[in-house]
Design an enzyme around this catalytic site. Structure first.
Site, PDB file in Angstrom:
ATOM      1  N   CYS A 135      47.281  42.235  31.022  1.00 44.50           N
ATOM      2  CA  CYS A 135      48.285  41.157  31.326  1.00 44.50           C
ATOM      3  C   CYS A 135      47.401  40.629  31.185  1.00 44.50           C
ATOM      4  O   CYS A 135      46.561  39.348  31.695  1.00 44.50           O
ATOM      5  CB  CYS A 135      48.802  40.990  32.798  1.00 44.50           C
ATOM      6  SG  CYS A 135      49.730  42.914  33.230  1.00 44.50           S
ATOM      7  N   CYS A 180      45.718  37.487  33.312  1.00 41.61           N
ATOM      8  CA  CYS A 180      44.685  38.491  33.638  1.00 41.61           C
ATOM      9  C   CYS A 180      43.488  38.591  33.370  1.00 41.61           C
ATOM     10  O   CYS A 180      42.681  39.482  33.418  1.00 41.61           O
ATOM     11  CB  CYS A 180      45.061  39.224  35.559  1.00 41.61           C
ATOM     12  SG  CYS A 180      46.142  39.391  36.526  1.00 41.61           S
ATOM     13  N   CYS A 237      50.955  42.710  43.545  1.00 42.85           N
ATOM     14  CA  CYS A 237      51.522  42.373  41.782  1.00 42.85           C
ATOM     15  C   CYS A 237      51.117  43.712  40.954  1.00 42.85           C
ATOM     16  O   CYS A 237      52.309  44.119  40.398  1.00 42.85           O
ATOM     17  CB  CYS A 237      50.845  41.437  41.117  1.00 42.85           C
ATOM     18  SG  CYS A 237      51.779  41.279  39.709  1.00 42.85           S
ATOM     19  N   CYS A 238      49.984  44.757  41.395  1.00 43.95           N
ATOM     20  CA  CYS A 238      49.615  44.971  40.390  1.00 43.95           C
ATOM     21  C   CYS A 238      50.052  46.297  41.111  1.00 43.95           C
ATOM     22  O   CYS A 238      50.830  47.502  40.314  1.00 43.95           O
ATOM     23  CB  CYS A 238      48.745  45.699  40.265  1.00 43.95           C
ATOM     24  SG  CYS A 238      47.414  44.653  39.661  1.00 43.95           S
ATOM     25  N   CYS A 271      40.641  48.796  39.097  1.00 40.04           N
ATOM     26  CA  CYS A 271      41.920  48.737  38.614  1.00 40.04           C
ATOM     27  C   CYS A 271      43.085  49.091  39.036  1.00 40.04           C
ATOM     28  O   CYS A 271      44.502  48.886  38.527  1.00 40.04           O
ATOM     29  CB  CYS A 271      41.752  49.049  37.359  1.00 40.04           C
ATOM     30  SG  CYS A 271      41.613  50.997  36.950  1.00 40.04           S
TER      31      CYS A 271
END
Ligand code: SF4
Length: 257
Positions: free
Chosen positions: A207, A210, A124-125, A235
């Protein structure tokens, strides 16, 4: 509400020198590269609103971009609007994920699949942050970040200027020697707009799904991807930088009272 700071007179004097150095680093970046070849990656975090303010006042030809993942908190989007309105002399571009990438990810895994595994979270990131970052940095020769040495052991040797091997361009870290207290002293003294979530025990904001608030004594980035194993969290935007900091500080000293 303004954030609490505990700077001594000596530390205030040191901060003045740090501000002067930061301005010099930004002006160096501005003069070394053609316009549009150097860009500031603005996360809208506390460090980055400081840099935004300094760029607006001293190096306004440096452009900046924000990555809107599509899952940002309302408070962050409100801050983005405020920044664009207040700093009208600078360009703030917004990069979004490719719609097709998001649709494919959601079709295959579901809209909140990042909770299921680290692999899904990183996927997703990658779609929502890394790919847009690569696009924002394409054709650039340098970028500017709000990284500070104090944030973790992997950052404690970062220079004001270094070569970013991952992206193949130069990288400026003008706040490398600033402390958390320096950041809030500058924000308060200069009335810099900041994310309202900082006043609700969110020292580090990503986000919405998260990120959570932290409790007293927790690491400042403990609210990021809190469901994952701390040893394996990272990250992604700054490879090799773990999310959980190895040098805990008492965040309550810095949070708004
Ligand atoms: S922080 Fe969460 S919602 Fe945002 S891109 Fe990464 S996994 Fe997706």
């Amino acid at each position: 509400m303004s954030a609490h700071t505990t700077l001594s007179e000596k530390e205030r004097a040191e901060l003045e020198a740090k501000v002067a150095n930061t301005i010099a680093v930004l002006q160096q970046a501005e003069s070394e590269y053609a316009k549009d070849k150097v860009v500031f990656a603005n996360s809208l975090g506390a460090e980055d609103v400081v840099i935004t303010d300094l760029i607006s006042k001293h190096s306004p030809s440096i452009g900046m971009f924000v990555l809107d993942t599509g899952r940002l908190p309302e408070e962050t989007l409100k801050l983005l609007t405020d920044v664009q309105a207040l700093y009208s002399n600078i360009q703030v571009d917004v990069y979004y994920p490719e719609a097709g990438d998001v649709e494919q990810y959601v079709k295959e895994h579901g809209v909140n699949a990042f909770f299921e595994s680290q692999e899904r979270r990183k996927g997703c990131c990658f779609v929502r942050k890394i790919k847009p970052l690569k696009r924002a940095l394409s054709n650039r020769e340098a970028w500017i970040t709000g990284l500070r040495r104090e944030q973790s052991v992997t950052r404690d040797e970062i220079g004001f200027k270094e070569f970013d091997e991952g992206n193949g361009i130069d990288k400026f870290n003008p706040l490398a020697d600033w402390t958390e207290a320096d950041i809030w002293e500058y924000i308060n003294a200069n009335k810099v707009p900041y994310n309202a979530l900082h006043d609700q025990n969110y020292p580090s904001i990503g986000c919405a799904p998260c990120t959570r608030a932290i409790s007293a004594g927790e690491d400042v980035r403990a609210g990021r991807w809190w469901w994952e194993n701390p040893e394996t969290r990272e990250c992604g935007l700054h490879p090799g930088t773990p999310v959980v900091e190895a040098k805990p500080i008492n965040v309550m000293d810095f949070l708004p009272k």
